[in-house]
Design an enzyme around this catalytic site. Structure first.
Site, short mmCIF file in Angstrom:
data_model
loop_
_atom_site.label_atom_id
_atom_site.label_comp_id
_atom_site.label_asym_id
_atom_site.label_seq_id
_atom_site.Cartn_x
_atom_site.Cartn_y
_atom_site.Cartn_z
N LYS A 210 0.71 -1.03 0.02
CA LYS A 210 0.04 0.08 0.15
C LYS A 210 0.74 1.19 -0.12
CE LYS A 210 -3.48 2.39 2.84
NZ LYS A 210 -4.37 2.38 3.83
N GLU A 216 10.41 -4.79 4.42
CA GLU A 216 10.63 -6.11 4.03
C GLU A 216 10.17 -6.32 2.44
OE1 GLU A 216 8.89 -4.92 6.68
OE2 GLU A 216 9.07 -6.37 8.34
N GLY A 270 -4.70 -1.62 5.03
CA GLY A 270 -4.00 -2.77 4.54
C GLY A 270 -4.73 -4.19 4.70
N ARG A 271 -5.24 -4.40 5.94
CA ARG A 271 -5.91 -5.59 6.42
C ARG A 271 -7.35 -5.90 5.71
NH1 ARG A 271 -4.56 -2.39 10.41
NH2 ARG A 271 -6.24 -1.41 11.67
N GLU A 356 -4.65 -6.30 15.06
CA GLU A 356 -4.17 -4.91 14.30
C GLU A 356 -5.32 -4.00 14.53
OE1 GLU A 356 -2.59 -4.22 10.32
OE2 GLU A 356 -0.58 -4.45 11.38
N HIS A 387 -5.27 -32.45 18.46
CA HIS A 387 -4.27 -33.38 19.24
C HIS A 387 -3.09 -32.24 19.43
CE1 HIS A 387 -5.92 -36.95 17.21
NE2 HIS A 387 -6.21 -35.93 16.37
N LYS A 515 9.64 -0.67 14.55
CA LYS A 515 10.19 -0.60 13.26
C LYS A 515 11.45 0.62 13.19
CE LYS A 515 6.40 -1.08 10.17
NZ LYS A 515 5.40 -0.27 9.16
O1 F6P Z 1 2.31 -3.91 9.97
C1 F6P Z 1 1.80 -2.93 9.53
C2 F6P Z 1 1.24 -2.79 8.24
O2 F6P Z 1 1.19 -1.42 7.77
C3 F6P Z 1 0.03 -3.26 8.06
O3 F6P Z 1 -1.05 -2.72 8.49
C4 F6P Z 1 0.17 -3.69 6.32
O4 F6P Z 1 -0.87 -4.56 6.18
C5 F6P Z 1 1.49 -4.09 6.22
O5 F6P Z 1 2.10 -3.18 7.30
C6 F6P Z 1 2.11 -3.87 4.99
O6 F6P Z 1 2.09 -2.58 4.51
P1 F6P Z 1 2.19 -2.18 3.00
O7 F6P Z 1 1.13 -2.72 2.28
O8 F6P Z 1 2.21 -0.63 2.90
O9 F6P Z 1 3.47 -2.52 2.53
#
Ligand code: F6P
Length: 550
Positions: A210, A216, A270-271, A356, A387, A515
């Site tokens: 987003k 990452e 995002g979620r 979240e 189990h 972060k």
């Molecule tokens: O972990 C925080 C967060 O902002 C989430 O809410 C989001 O889904 C994820 O990181 C990834 O963010 P982006 O889509 O901006 O890379």
């Protein structure tokens, strides 16, 4: 502020529930069922082919009425309306919350800041259709002219968990000649293990972010870009990289052609984004027609949520029962157990959705809360988890409310596997509810021919307190439509709970501190200096890492 055991809400409905809890806490569900043979019928709701049986919960009519009074006191109907009409209910970020617009199949306009958002949503959906069809039918080819059969989604959190979960849930509908892969973790292993399997000529990378600033995702994307360019050259990038983002500038900066970008907007959290461009890999995997069915299923649940009275509203009822346990029984956890192998990633997806969204400690009026908010959610696929952690669910000292989810019809009706699975899920709900008294356990041991001493020695170990609550969500079958309903159900449940706790379910500032600190520690892992003043534990760990890596 933390470890809240007392609820400090002082409203009329809340106080009533405190007294209801005192009246009701010892009541046994077994007795409620024995006293009313219509209990299941009374407390079952249905939307299309999705049935919620919530009768195995610890409540009676009066409790339910008080919970519903709380929902009205918290103005839930008005709050629902304010989401659907685009009010800026994400107050800290001053944004509308319009994932519901992404699956609005009504043709109605949906406004955000006075602007209808539907034209832009439909435009991107059309672009997704064209592109996913072109990839599926081999019209959009790789740089060397080969069909793209390996699709790699690089994203994390909401840009990963939804697509992973849906692609797995709908595996039966996926194109047989297309393989989907997901890289999320910054751990180089995630990248390496997948790249080792792939041929650059047949690989399409979807960079899903987003913000397009997530470390990452960008690190993984850069590694994959290097891998591709090393094999096929810089000119190949346009045929092998697309971006899903709200941030055009960063996409361009990264080196992805803006024509290969699928947009979404800041009114999509995002979620809550799998319905947006973030769903591109889903479209490629299952085809756009099936993706539309997913949207239609979600829309059916949206309409149910928007229009049904609270007493017959599945997300509202599930939310209120969650509040009942969380804030009055002081049970701050719940488990989601899908009895369906294809739904095994659902708990991980729901963890982000719920935790979240509602893992918050400041209310919408800027005060620290004095009551418990979002619970801990965990889960896994049945029967596997029977189990592992089910021992605790049945006999542990902690009560854990459970949602069981199961389709009546399996995609793989092999032998009698599915009947065994179904019998297990139904038995678990019944066993948790009924339990087995010490006297019943003794009777059973006696009947099995055990001596008096053996009966005495074992009867308590063999007893089950019971009175442990569960919901059962029974679906006819897991398909795109029913999955859409199921996901939207949980989104709305989380929404209602957030509104009752009066928190903003749509930001995630809690992920920031770690972060920021990681960015400071990163350069400290190399070299000898320290940019930050650390505690002695962190300092010692950094030094130990340096030593190991020398
Ligand atoms: O972990 C925080 C967060 O902002 C989430 O809410 C989001 O889904 C994820 O990181 C990834 O963010 P982006 O889509 O901006 O890379």
């Amino acid at each position: 502020m933390f470890g809240l055991n007392k609820n400090k809400q002082n409203t009329k409905a809340w106080k009533k529930l405190v007294s209801e809890y005192k009246r009701f806490k010892k009541v046994e569900m077994r007795d409620l069922f024995a006293a009313d043979n219509k209990r299941a019928a009374k407390y079952t709701l249905r939307v299309n082919d999705l049935i919620l049986d919530y009768s195995k919960n610890r409540f009676d009519e009066k409790v339910l009425a008080s919970l519903l009074a709380l929902a009205y006191e918290r103005k839930i109907p008005e709050k629902i309306n304010s989401m659907f009409t685009g009010d800026k209910i994400n107050i800290t970020e001053k944004r509308s919350v319009l994932h519901v617009a992404l699956r609005n199949r009504s043709g109605r306009a949906v406004l955000s800041g006075g602007q209808d958002v539907m034209p832009q949503i439909n435009e991107v959906l059309l672009k997704m259709k064209k592109f996913s069809d072109a990839v599926r039918y081999g019209e959009f080819k790789g740089y060397t002219g080969k069909k793209l059969t390996n699709i790699v989604n690089i994203g994390i959190g909401g840009s990963d968990l939804g697509p992973v979960m849906v692609c797995e849930a709908l595996r039966k509908y996926c194109a047989k000649d297309i393989n989907c892969y997901f890289i999320s973790n910054i751990d180089g292993t995630a990248c390496a293990e997948i790249l080792n399997k792939l041929d650059p000529e047949t690989t399409l990378f979807i960079i899903a972010s987003k913000t397009f600033t997530t470390i990452e995702t960008l690190t993984n994307a850069k590694t994959c870009r290097r891998w591709l360019v090393n094999a096929l050259g810089e000119h190949a990038v346009d045929k092998h990289f697309v971006a899903l983002s709200t941030n055009r500038e960063e996409v361009v900066k990264f080196g992805i052609n803006p024509d290969n970008m699928f947009a979404f907007w800041d009114f999509v959290g995002g979620r809550y984004s799998l319905w947006s461009a973030i769903g591109l890999i889903i479209c490629i995997a299952i085809g756009f027609e099936n993706f539309e069915k997913l949207l239609e299923g979600a829309y059916a649940m949206d309409e149910h949520f928007r229009t049904e009275p609270l007493a017959e509203n599945i997300p509202v009822i599930m939310a209120l029962l969650g509040i009942w346990y969380n804030n009055f029984f002081n049970i701050h956890r719940y488990a989601v157990i899908p009895y369906d192998q294809y739904l095994r990633f659902l708990p991980a997806y729901l963890q982000q959705l719920d935790m979240e969204s509602n893992g918050k400690s400041v209310d919408r009026e800027n005060n620290f809360v004095k009551y418990a908010t979002g619970p801990v959610l965990f889960g896994g696929a049945g029967t596997d988890v029977q189990h592992s952690f089910f021992q605790l669910l049945h006999q542990g000292t902690e009560m854990v409310p459970v949602d069981f989810i199961v389709p009546a019809i399996s995609h793989n009706e092999i032998g009698n596997h599915h009947e065994i699975l179904l019998s297990n899920v139904l038995a678990q709900g019944e066993a948790l509810m009924k339990g087995k008294t010490v006297a019943e356990a003794a009777e059973e041991l006696h009947k099995a021919g055990k001596s008096k001493e053996e009966v005495e020695a074992l009867k308590k170990y063999k007893s089950f307190s019971g009175n442990r609550p569960s919901n059962t969500l029974l679906l006819k079958k897991i398909d795109a439509f029913s999955l859409g309903m199921l996901i939207a159900l949980y989104e709305h449940k989380v929404f209602v709970q957030g509104m009752i706790w009066n928190v903003n379910s749509f930001d995630q500032m809690g992920v920031e501190l770690g972060k920021q600190m990681a960015l400071k520690i990163l350069p400290e892992l190399e070299g000898t200096y320290f940019a930050d003043k650390h505690d002695s534990s962190t300092l010692a760990l950094i030094k130990a890492v340096r030593k190991f890596r020398k």
